[in-house]
Design a protein around this motif. Structure first.
Motif, PDB file in Angstrom:
ATOM      1  N   LEU A  80     -68.597 -53.547 -71.583  1.00 23.68           N
ATOM      2  CA  LEU A  80     -67.763 -52.576 -72.291  1.00 23.68           C
ATOM      3  C   LEU A  80     -66.916 -53.331 -73.308  1.00 23.68           C
ATOM      4  CD1 LEU A  80     -67.465 -51.715 -68.923  1.00 23.68           C
ATOM      5  CD2 LEU A  80     -66.961 -49.618 -70.154  1.00 23.68           C
ATOM      6  N   THR A  81     -66.798 -52.791 -74.503  1.00 17.99           N
ATOM      7  CA  THR A  81     -66.061 -53.464 -75.572  1.00 17.99           C
ATOM      8  C   THR A  81     -64.573 -53.161 -75.460  1.00 17.99           C
ATOM      9  OG1 THR A  81     -67.989 -53.267 -77.020  1.00 17.99           O
ATOM     10  CG2 THR A  81     -65.882 -53.788 -78.058  1.00 17.99           C
ATOM     11  N   LEU A  82     -63.771 -54.217 -75.587  1.00 16.26           N
ATOM     12  CA  LEU A  82     -62.318 -54.101 -75.478  1.00 16.26           C
ATOM     13  C   LEU A  82     -61.654 -54.160 -76.846  1.00 16.26           C
ATOM     14  CD1 LEU A  82     -61.792 -56.594 -72.525  1.00 16.26           C
ATOM     15  CD2 LEU A  82     -61.632 -54.109 -72.382  1.00 16.26           C
ATOM     16  N   ILE A 123     -63.803 -61.081 -68.371  1.00 19.65           N
ATOM     17  CA  ILE A 123     -63.273 -60.600 -69.650  1.00 19.65           C
ATOM     18  C   ILE A 123     -63.342 -61.744 -70.667  1.00 19.65           C
ATOM     19  CG2 ILE A 123     -61.829 -58.685 -68.898  1.00 19.65           C
ATOM     20  CD1 ILE A 123     -59.502 -60.528 -68.590  1.00 19.65           C
ATOM     21  N   ASP A 124     -63.887 -61.429 -71.827  1.00 18.12           N
ATOM     22  CA  ASP A 124     -64.005 -62.399 -72.909  1.00 18.12           C
ATOM     23  C   ASP A 124     -62.782 -62.268 -73.809  1.00 18.12           C
ATOM     24  OD1 ASP A 124     -65.034 -64.323 -74.570  1.00 18.12           O
ATOM     25  OD2 ASP A 124     -66.310 -62.928 -75.688  1.00 18.12           O
ATOM     26  N   THR A 125     -62.066 -63.370 -74.043  1.00 16.06           N
ATOM     27  CA  THR A 125     -60.855 -63.338 -74.866  1.00 16.06           C
ATOM     28  C   THR A 125     -60.930 -64.428 -75.927  1.00 16.06           C
ATOM     29  OG1 THR A 125     -59.479 -64.950 -73.679  1.00 16.06           O
ATOM     30  CG2 THR A 125     -59.635 -62.733 -72.730  1.00 16.06           C
ATOM     31  N   HIS A 167     -64.091 -57.848 -78.094  1.00 15.98           N
ATOM     32  CA  HIS A 167     -64.661 -58.697 -77.051  1.00 15.98           C
ATOM     33  C   HIS A 167     -65.070 -57.804 -75.878  1.00 15.98           C
ATOM     34  CE1 HIS A 167     -62.780 -61.756 -79.477  1.00 15.98           C
ATOM     35  NE2 HIS A 167     -63.273 -62.725 -78.728  1.00 15.98           N
ATOM     36  N   ASP A 168     -65.829 -58.363 -74.963  1.00 12.96           N
ATOM     37  CA  ASP A 168     -66.408 -57.553 -73.890  1.00 12.96           C
ATOM     38  C   ASP A 168     -65.741 -57.787 -72.542  1.00 12.96           C
ATOM     39  OD1 ASP A 168     -68.267 -56.319 -75.520  1.00 12.96           O
ATOM     40  OD2 ASP A 168     -69.806 -57.835 -75.157  1.00 12.96           O
ATOM     41  N   VAL A 198     -57.791 -50.576 -68.082  1.00 16.09           N
ATOM     42  CA  VAL A 198     -57.341 -51.735 -68.840  1.00 16.09           C
ATOM     43  C   VAL A 198     -56.023 -51.387 -69.511  1.00 16.09           C
ATOM     44  CG1 VAL A 198     -58.607 -51.138 -70.951  1.00 16.09           C
ATOM     45  CG2 VAL A 198     -58.033 -53.526 -70.481  1.00 16.09           C
ATOM     46  N   GLY A 199     -55.092 -52.329 -69.520  1.00 17.70           N
ATOM     47  CA  GLY A 199     -53.818 -52.058 -70.143  1.00 17.70           C
ATOM     48  C   GLY A 199     -53.039 -53.335 -70.396  1.00 17.70           C
ATOM     49  N   ALA A 200     -52.064 -53.250 -71.303  1.00 13.40           N
ATOM     50  CA  ALA A 200     -51.215 -54.399 -71.595  1.00 13.40           C
ATOM     51  C   ALA A 200     -50.514 -54.851 -70.324  1.00 13.40           C
ATOM     52  CB  ALA A 200     -50.185 -54.024 -72.656  1.00 13.40           C
ATOM     53  N   ARG A 201     -50.451 -56.166 -70.150  1.00 14.08           N
ATOM     54  CA  ARG A 201     -49.869 -56.698 -68.924  1.00 14.08           C
ATOM     55  C   ARG A 201     -48.368 -56.440 -68.907  1.00 14.08           C
ATOM     56  NH1 ARG A 201     -51.966 -61.336 -69.321  1.00 14.08           N
ATOM     57  NH2 ARG A 201     -50.139 -62.565 -69.838  1.00 14.08           N
ATOM     58  N   THR A 202     -47.894 -55.996 -67.769  1.00 13.56           N
ATOM     59  CA  THR A 202     -46.471 -55.659 -67.632  1.00 13.56           C
ATOM     60  C   THR A 202     -45.668 -56.864 -67.203  1.00 13.56           C
ATOM     61  OG1 THR A 202     -46.908 -54.938 -65.353  1.00 13.56           O
ATOM     62  CG2 THR A 202     -46.960 -53.266 -67.073  1.00 13.56           C
TER      63      THR A 202
END
Length: 202
Positions: A80-82, A123-125, A167-168, A198-202
């Motif tokens: 899945l594309t992020l 996760i690819d970053t 990225h995937d 998926v979400g921004a890290r808190t």
């Protein structure tokens, strides 16, 4: 009383002194005057910001069918594309925690009506590829011990300091050959549902 000539001389003697003082004051004033006109400075601050965002792009795989017979060993890979411009986390939760037979219930026949599978998340970053541990499907249900088992935004497998724009996220699902297990599977269609958040890290 003074003689006329003497008074005239004294009056004449005072006049140069007064003129000299006037000249001195004139020089002082000329030096004290500013050489340039004062200027004014105005500072204008321009500021803007880009809001953090994180999500999936495109439709992605909604369902997949295992190739061949479920009793055979298999490995499935989903991508899945992020689109995350900020560090984030990916959480996964299984609805059943195993592949359940949709057509029959346990009936004492000795067959198995569910099959455990195993999940690895990656996760690819821009800082490299992050991979989770391999968790059994029973560990990714609500309250399960798997580190990425979560449906709360910002929790799960962390990207570290990395971001992922185009990225995937990769899911690898595996299960063993049924002959390695104690019971054969009952006939029917087997299914489980994975929920990804998926979400921004808190």
């Amino acid at each position: 009383m003074c003689r006329r000539l003497l008074c005239q001389t004294r009056a004449f003697a005072l006049r140069p002194t007064s003129a000299m003082l006037s000249l001195v004051f004139a020089v002082v004033f000329a030096i004290a005057a500013p050489a340039f006109a004062q200027s004014e400075t105005v500072t204008v601050d321009i500021s803007a910001e880009i809001a953090p965002r994180c999500g999936f792009t495109g439709s992605g795989p909604a369902a997949a069918s295992a190739p061949g017979d479920l009793e055979n060993a298999a490995q499935l890979r989903f991508g899945l594309t992020l689109d995350c411009n900020t560090p984030f986390s990916l959480g996964v939760m299984a609805t059943n925690g195993e592949l359940l037979n949709q057509d029959a219930m346990p009936d004492g026949s000795g067959f198995a009506f569910a099959k455990t599978y195993y999940l690895t998340v990656g996760i690819d970053t821009d800082r490299g590829f992050k991979t989770s541990e391999r968790c059994a499907s029973s560990e990714i249900v609500a309250g399960g011990p798997c580190s990425f088992a979560s449906t709360i935004s910002g929790e799960g497998l962390s990207s570290g300091d990395g971001i992922a724009i185009d990225h995937d996220a990769i899911l690898e699902v595996q299960w063993p050959d049924q002959r390695e297990l104690s019971r054969r599977l009952a006939p029917g269609r087997y299914r489980d549902t994975l929920i990804l958040v998926v979400g921004a890290r808190t």
